[in-house]
Design a protein around this motif. Structure first.
Motif, PDB file in Angstrom:
ATOM      1  N   GLN A   1       0.858  -1.179   0.000  1.00  0.00           N
ATOM      2  CA  GLN A   1       0.000   0.000   0.000  1.00  0.00           C
ATOM      3  C   GLN A   1       0.898   1.233   0.000  1.00  0.00           C
ATOM      4  O   GLN A   1       1.828   1.310   0.803  1.00  0.00           O
ATOM      5  N   ARG A   2       0.624   2.187  -0.883  1.00  0.00           N
ATOM      6  CA  ARG A   2       1.437   3.404  -0.950  1.00  0.00           C
ATOM      7  C   ARG A   2       0.545   4.625  -1.117  1.00  0.00           C
ATOM      8  O   ARG A   2      -0.413   4.607  -1.884  1.00  0.00           O
ATOM      9  N   ARG A   3       0.912   5.677  -0.407  1.00  0.00           N
ATOM     10  CA  ARG A   3       0.285   6.985  -0.572  1.00  0.00           C
ATOM     11  C   ARG A   3       0.947   7.686  -1.748  1.00  0.00           C
ATOM     12  O   ARG A   3       2.083   7.382  -2.122  1.00  0.00           O
ATOM     13  N   PHE A   4       0.279   8.687  -2.301  1.00  0.00           N
ATOM     14  CA  PHE A   4       0.854   9.456  -3.406  1.00  0.00           C
ATOM     15  C   PHE A   4       2.183  10.079  -2.987  1.00  0.00           C
ATOM     16  O   PHE A   4       3.146  10.080  -3.752  1.00  0.00           O
ATOM     17  N   ARG A   5       2.262  10.584  -1.771  1.00  0.00           N
ATOM     18  CA  ARG A   5       3.497  11.229  -1.325  1.00  0.00           C
ATOM     19  C   ARG A   5       4.678  10.262  -1.314  1.00  0.00           C
ATOM     20  O   ARG A   5       5.819  10.690  -1.442  1.00  0.00           O
ATOM     21  N   GLN A   6       4.431   8.958  -1.176  1.00  0.00           N
ATOM     22  CA  GLN A   6       5.516   7.985  -1.237  1.00  0.00           C
ATOM     23  C   GLN A   6       6.034   7.825  -2.666  1.00  0.00           C
ATOM     24  O   GLN A   6       7.223   7.607  -2.880  1.00  0.00           O
ATOM     25  N   PHE A   7       5.146   7.969  -3.653  1.00  0.00           N
ATOM     26  CA  PHE A   7       5.582   7.980  -5.050  1.00  0.00           C
ATOM     27  C   PHE A   7       6.440   9.222  -5.307  1.00  0.00           C
ATOM     28  O   PHE A   7       7.457   9.148  -6.001  1.00  0.00           O
ATOM     29  N   VAL A   8       6.018  10.354  -4.752  1.00  0.00           N
ATOM     30  CA  VAL A   8       6.775  11.601  -4.918  1.00  0.00           C
ATOM     31  C   VAL A   8       8.168  11.453  -4.308  1.00  0.00           C
ATOM     32  O   VAL A   8       9.178  11.817  -4.927  1.00  0.00           O
ATOM     33  N   SER A   9       8.256  10.871  -3.123  1.00  0.00           N
ATOM     34  CA  SER A   9       9.558  10.653  -2.476  1.00  0.00           C
ATOM     35  C   SER A   9      10.434   9.715  -3.305  1.00  0.00           C
ATOM     36  O   SER A   9      11.637   9.948  -3.449  1.00  0.00           O
ATOM     37  N   LEU A  10       9.827   8.668  -3.851  1.00  0.00           N
ATOM     38  CA  LEU A  10      10.580   7.742  -4.705  1.00  0.00           C
ATOM     39  C   LEU A  10      11.144   8.479  -5.914  1.00  0.00           C
ATOM     40  O   LEU A  10      12.317   8.332  -6.257  1.00  0.00           O
ATOM     41  N   GLU A  11      10.322   9.290  -6.565  1.00  0.00           N
ATOM     42  CA  GLU A  11      10.779  10.037  -7.744  1.00  0.00           C
ATOM     43  C   GLU A  11      11.930  10.970  -7.391  1.00  0.00           C
ATOM     44  O   GLU A  11      12.904  11.078  -8.135  1.00  0.00           O
ATOM     45  N   GLN A  12      11.858  11.625  -6.241  1.00  0.00           N
ATOM     46  CA  GLN A  12      12.951  12.513  -5.812  1.00  0.00           C
ATOM     47  C   GLN A  12      14.239  11.717  -5.596  1.00  0.00           C
ATOM     48  O   GLN A  12      15.319  12.153  -5.990  1.00  0.00           O
ATOM     49  N   GLU A  13      14.113  10.549  -4.999  1.00  0.00           N
ATOM     50  CA  GLU A  13      15.285   9.698  -4.771  1.00  0.00           C
ATOM     51  C   GLU A  13      15.885   9.226  -6.096  1.00  0.00           C
ATOM     52  O   GLU A  13      17.103   9.232  -6.276  1.00  0.00           O
ATOM     53  N   ILE A  14      15.027   8.832  -7.022  1.00  0.00           N
ATOM     54  CA  ILE A  14      15.481   8.360  -8.336  1.00  0.00           C
ATOM     55  C   ILE A  14      16.190   9.489  -9.083  1.00  0.00           C
ATOM     56  O   ILE A  14      17.263   9.293  -9.649  1.00  0.00           O
ATOM     57  N   ARG A  15      15.616  10.678  -9.085  1.00  0.00           N
ATOM     58  CA  ARG A  15      16.236  11.817  -9.784  1.00  0.00           C
ATOM     59  C   ARG A  15      17.616  12.142  -9.207  1.00  0.00           C
ATOM     60  O   ARG A  15      18.523  12.511  -9.942  1.00  0.00           O
ATOM     61  N   ALA A  16      17.769  11.997  -7.900  1.00  0.00           N
ATOM     62  CA  ALA A  16      19.070  12.242  -7.277  1.00  0.00           C
ATOM     63  C   ALA A  16      20.108  11.231  -7.758  1.00  0.00           C
ATOM     64  O   ALA A  16      21.293  11.554  -7.858  1.00  0.00           O
ATOM     65  N   LEU A  17      19.676  10.030  -8.094  1.00  0.00           N
ATOM     66  CA  LEU A  17      20.594   8.986  -8.578  1.00  0.00           C
ATOM     67  C   LEU A  17      20.869   9.106 -10.070  1.00  0.00           C
ATOM     68  O   LEU A  17      21.803   8.499 -10.577  1.00  0.00           O
ATOM     69  N   GLN A  18      20.066   9.870 -10.777  1.00  0.00           N
ATOM     70  CA  GLN A  18      20.160   9.910 -12.233  1.00  0.00           C
ATOM     71  C   GLN A  18      21.055  11.024 -12.754  1.00  0.00           C
ATOM     72  O   GLN A  18      20.889  11.448 -13.883  1.00  0.00           O
ATOM     73  N   THR A  19      21.987  11.453 -11.988  1.00  0.00           N
ATOM     74  CA  THR A  19      22.893  12.497 -12.458  1.00  0.00           C
ATOM     75  C   THR A  19      23.850  11.958 -13.513  1.00  0.00           C
ATOM     76  O   THR A  19      24.353  12.707 -14.325  1.00  0.00           O
ATOM     77  N   GLU A  20      24.059  10.626 -13.518  1.00  0.00           N
ATOM     78  CA  GLU A  20      25.043  10.070 -14.446  1.00  0.00           C
ATOM     79  C   GLU A  20      24.474   9.649 -15.791  1.00  0.00           C
ATOM     80  O   GLU A  20      25.212   9.295 -16.678  1.00  0.00           O
ATOM     81  N   HIS A  21      23.189   9.663 -15.977  1.00  0.00           N
ATOM     82  CA  HIS A  21      22.638   9.298 -17.286  1.00  0.00           C
ATOM     83  C   HIS A  21      21.391  10.118 -17.578  1.00  0.00           C
ATOM     84  O   HIS A  21      20.740  10.607 -16.672  1.00  0.00           O
ATOM     85  N   PRO A  22      21.056  10.280 -18.856  1.00  0.00           N
ATOM     86  CA  PRO A  22      19.880  11.073 -19.201  1.00  0.00           C
ATOM     87  C   PRO A  22      18.605  10.421 -18.673  1.00  0.00           C
ATOM     88  O   PRO A  22      18.512   9.207 -18.610  1.00  0.00           O
ATOM     89  N   ARG A  23      17.667  11.224 -18.319  1.00  0.00           N
ATOM     90  CA  ARG A  23      16.401  10.722 -17.789  1.00  0.00           C
ATOM     91  C   ARG A  23      15.465  10.316 -18.913  1.00  0.00           C
ATOM     92  O   ARG A  23      15.326  11.023 -19.898  1.00  0.00           O
ATOM     93  N   THR A  24      14.855   9.182 -18.731  1.00  0.00           N
ATOM     94  CA  THR A  24      13.812   8.758 -19.649  1.00  0.00           C
ATOM     95  C   THR A  24      12.544   9.529 -19.269  1.00  0.00           C
ATOM     96  O   THR A  24      12.248   9.646 -18.087  1.00  0.00           O
ATOM     97  N   PRO A  25      11.821  10.035 -20.237  1.00  0.00           N
ATOM     98  CA  PRO A  25      10.608  10.767 -19.874  1.00  0.00           C
ATOM     99  C   PRO A  25       9.614   9.856 -19.146  1.00  0.00           C
ATOM    100  O   PRO A  25       9.314   8.773 -19.605  1.00  0.00           O
TER     101      PRO A  25
END
Length: 154
Positions: free
Chosen positions: A67-91
């Motif tokens: 079970q996940r709240r929307f804010r947990q998806f937002v936190s996941l996206e922020q964490e993923i973006r922080a890791l994606q400095t080394e490669h281009p982001r897929t839309p």
């Protein structure tokens, strides 16, 4: 005993492509439903309704629901973006935040569909980028089960 690092993160398949016969080195996850639950709003000390989204995960013969709240998806996206400095982001598109909570069936159903599309895009992308494994494994509560051992490695 095997360490967590020695275990490979499984390969994602969309729910329609997934089969239990693939074994523990393949998995799928899908946002399948939601529930509206009361939650105490600590800023104003009153109960408010919130949407909680159900994600069904399958890996080999194992199946679990989280079970996940929307804010947990937002936190996941922020964490993923922080890791994606080394490669281009897929839309991929996380649905936008709202100013006020909206738990009307039409809104929550539309957000559920958008979260399903987002999660599918993110997990598909993760097949190519092992650096995304730690936050995804935590978000999906991936059980620590034995995967294909790298017995062919020299």
């Amino acid at each position: 005993s095997k360490s967590r690092q020695a275990m490979a993160f499984p390969f994602y398949f969309t729910p329609s492509q997934f089969s239990r016969r693939y074994g523990n080195d393949k998995y799928t996850a899908a946002v399948e439903g939601y529930r509206i639950l009361p939650e105490m709003d600590e800023c104003c000390w009153r109960t408010c309704d919130v949407a909680v989204y159900s994600i069904r995960c399958r890996r080999g013969a194992s199946e679990w629901e989280i079970q996940r709240r929307f804010r947990q998806f937002v936190s996941l996206e922020q964490e993923i973006r922080a890791l994606q400095t080394e490669h281009p982001r897929t839309p991929r598109c996380l649905p936008p935040k709202t100013l006020a909570r909206d738990t009307t069936p039409g809104f929550v159903e539309a957000r559920k569909a958008a979260l399903a599309t987002y999660l599918d895009a993110l997990l598909t992308e993760a097949n190519q980028f092992p650096s995304l494994t730690p936050p995804l494994s935590e978000f999906l509560e991936m059980p620590d089960v034995t995967t294909r051992a790298s017995t062919n490695a020299s």
